[in-house]
Design a protein around this motif. Structure first.
Motif, PDB file in Angstrom:
ATOM      1  N   TYR A  72      12.923  -2.108   1.315  1.00 17.60           N
ATOM      2  CA  TYR A  72      13.767  -2.937   0.412  1.00 17.60           C
ATOM      3  C   TYR A  72      14.467  -4.173   1.416  1.00 17.60           C
ATOM      4  CZ  TYR A  72      12.636   1.087  -2.318  1.00 17.60           C
ATOM      5  OH  TYR A  72      12.066   2.227  -2.918  1.00 17.60           O
ATOM      6  N   GLN A 127      17.447  -0.527  -6.493  1.00 17.91           N
ATOM      7  CA  GLN A 127      16.608  -1.132  -5.276  1.00 17.91           C
ATOM      8  C   GLN A 127      17.436  -2.050  -4.182  1.00 17.91           C
ATOM      9  OE1 GLN A 127      13.238  -3.238  -7.157  1.00 17.91           O
ATOM     10  NE2 GLN A 127      12.191  -1.386  -6.939  1.00 17.91           N
ATOM     11  N   GLY A 131      18.358  -1.075  -0.226  1.00 25.29           N
ATOM     12  CA  GLY A 131      18.299  -1.917   0.978  1.00 25.29           C
ATOM     13  C   GLY A 131      19.466  -1.875   1.709  1.00 25.29           C
ATOM     14  N   LYS A 161      14.043  -7.134  -2.740  1.00 23.73           N
ATOM     15  CA  LYS A 161      14.271  -6.925  -1.192  1.00 23.73           C
ATOM     16  C   LYS A 161      15.212  -7.739  -0.838  1.00 23.73           C
ATOM     17  CE  LYS A 161       9.370  -5.601   0.133  1.00 23.73           C
ATOM     18  NZ  LYS A 161       8.430  -5.873   0.959  1.00 23.73           N
ATOM     19  N   THR A 163      17.329 -10.380   1.647  1.00 29.89           N
ATOM     20  CA  THR A 163      17.040 -11.423   2.638  1.00 29.89           C
ATOM     21  C   THR A 163      18.059 -12.264   3.159  1.00 29.89           C
ATOM     22  OG1 THR A 163      15.390 -13.339   3.267  1.00 29.89           O
ATOM     23  CG2 THR A 163      16.487 -13.008   1.092  1.00 29.89           C
TER      24      THR A 163
END
Length: 487
Positions: A72, A127, A131, A161, A163
């Protein structure tokens, strides 16, 4: 700066990449999409705007991303070193990361003009919590410090996900006491916790939880918090307790299972008191239970969104092709207009052409108000004054010239002007002209030329004119069929 991991990163040279394309940019730098020749897949390359010569910021972020790697969080594949095509810059360094085909949560919101279907809303919330909880579970814990929709990337099937670890910090290494000293803002204002606006600020795990609560609100509504407020006002109002409005969400919660629980979670996350905020593990557990309610419909929801995204992409391509066709058609129309108006008496100041005399039929023809039709110099046309002694055109000649479809331009007529012509250019202002021995007069603007025939009874001898001028014999049947000359 040395990497904390014993494994050295993979070095990717510019010779290994092709098909560069910009897919994103921000204060950190630009993100490119490129094809790796040896790997046989597309990758994302993140380049930084600023480099202190040691590439310390890049290597630090690389270390953060490698340690924060999870299902994630975005995967880093290596370090780029080389030149970007058409950039004109020297050798640059960047991060080579896995490519997320569907962009970011922010781009998804823009495409959908709002929030995604509810099953996808609950999965995104879960999700992102997964993460964030992974980062907080590291030893030492890692703080993201910049949670927002643009930092939540989506793969082909819209899995999320995290970043952009450019502002990430290890919890034990946070020694900053003032933003002014560090020169960093510490995140995006709308997602920053109220304690971040204090003079002395040390980020904690609760700082990320507050940002997660604001991010939840954005996921549910599809909007940006405080979108129309000035940043200076947001800085003042957030510490005072102002938060994004929940009225719209509460109206929808009446008939939506699990939405009330999500509202309660976001309110706890953005509590003004950091110690009252839940942990990342609590957020993960609660969103998991809420997602289970809608998990059965997630495939249909994803398919619905993917269909919209593909349809929007197709519309964009058609629109781009349409722009090319319109541009080409417009260019053709402009060219055609030039051809049409090349023969029209437009442009430039009014022009007066005078000659010493003209036959009767020529002045009769001059009464007709028609656009000019130019041809050989020996033929007299309606909007021009003929030289003295030139034969008058026959009616058949006039009709043939009028019915002709291919008319030469004015430029082609000018070289055939007789030396007997006298052309006078005048400005648009009022002017006076004294005429002598002239049977007609033309005046007008750039678009219309008025032709006026002089009445012989109004003609007067100029003091400097000769006592008598012999004219050519008049044409039979003319109203000028008289004897004598001018006098």
């Amino acid at each position: 700066m040395a990497l904390s991991s014993s494994q050295a990163p993979i070095l990717v040279e510019d010779s290994s990449l092709e098909g560069w394309k910009v897919i994103g940019s921000g204060g950190f730098g630009q993100i490119y999409k490129a094809r790796h020749r040896q790997w046989g897949c597309d990758v994302a390359i993140k380049l930084l705007h600023y480099d202190d010569g040691t590439s310390a910021s890049l290597l630090r972020e690389l270390d953060m991303m490698r340690r924060g790697s999870s299902p994630y969080a975005i995967q880093v594949r290596g370090v780029f070193r080389g030149r970007v095509p058409s950039s004109g810059l020297s050798t640059q360094l960047g991060l080579v990361m896995e490519l997320m085909e569907r962009g970011s949560l922010a781009s998804l919101q823009e495409t959908l003009y709002g929030a995604p279907p509810w099953p996808l809303v609950f999965r995104l919330a879960h999700q992102v919590a997964l993460g964030l909880n992974f980062l907080h579970s590291l030893s030492p814990p890692m703080l993201h410090l910049d949670l927002k929709p643009s930092n939540v990337l989506l793969d082909f099937y819209l899995n999320a996900k995290l970043t952009d670890f450019g502002l990430a910090r290890y919890y034990r290494s946070v020694t900053r006491v003032s933003k002014k000293d560090s020169g960093e803002e510490g995140g995006t204002i709308s997602y920053m916790p109220p304690e971040a606006f204090q003079v002395s600020y040390s980020p904690t795990l609760a700082s990320d939880i507050y940002s997660y609560g604001i991010l939840l609100w954005s996921i549910v509504t599809g909007k940006q918090p405080y979108a129309h407020a000035k940043s200076s006002l947001v800085r003042l109002r957030i510490p005072e307790g102002d938060r994004p409005l929940l009225d719209e969400i509460r109206v929808q919660a009446a008939g939506r299972a699990g939405l009330t629980g999500l509202i309660e979670l976001m309110e706890r996350c953005w509590d003004t008191r950091p110690k009252q905020r839940p942990s990342s593990l609590e957020c993960t557990t609660e969103t998991e239970e809420l997602y289970k309610i809608h998990k059965h419909a997630i495939n249909d929801a994803v398919h619905q969104v993917l269909k919209k995204l593909d349809q929007r992409e197709e519309e964009t391509m058609i629109e781009q092709i349409g722009r090319v066709h319109i541009t080409q058609a417009s260019a053709g129309e402009r060219f055609e207009e030039v051809n049409i108006y090349d023969n029209a008496p437009t442009g430039g100041p009014p022009i007066q052409e005078m000659a010493g005399g003209c036959t009767a039929n020529q002045t009769d023809n001059a009464r007709v108000k028609d656009p000019p039709s130019f041809g050989p110099a020996s033929v007299c046309y309606k909007s021009s004054v003929c030289p003295i002694g030139s034969p008058s055109p026959s009616p058949s000649t006039e009709r043939s010239s009028e019915s002709s479809t291919a008319k030469p331009s004015q430029q082609s007529f000018r070289p055939h002007l007789s030396s007997q012509y006298h052309r006078q250019f005048s400005s648009p202002d009022t002017f006076q002209i004294h005429l002598c021995n002239v049977t007609g007069f033309q005046h007008g603007n750039n678009n219309i030329m008025h032709i006026q025939v002089m009445d012989p009874s109004d003609r007067k001898r100029h003091p400097t004119a000769p006592s008598r001028v012999d004219l050519p014999p008049p044409h039979p049947g003319s109203w000028k069929d008289k004897t004598g000359g001018v006098g």
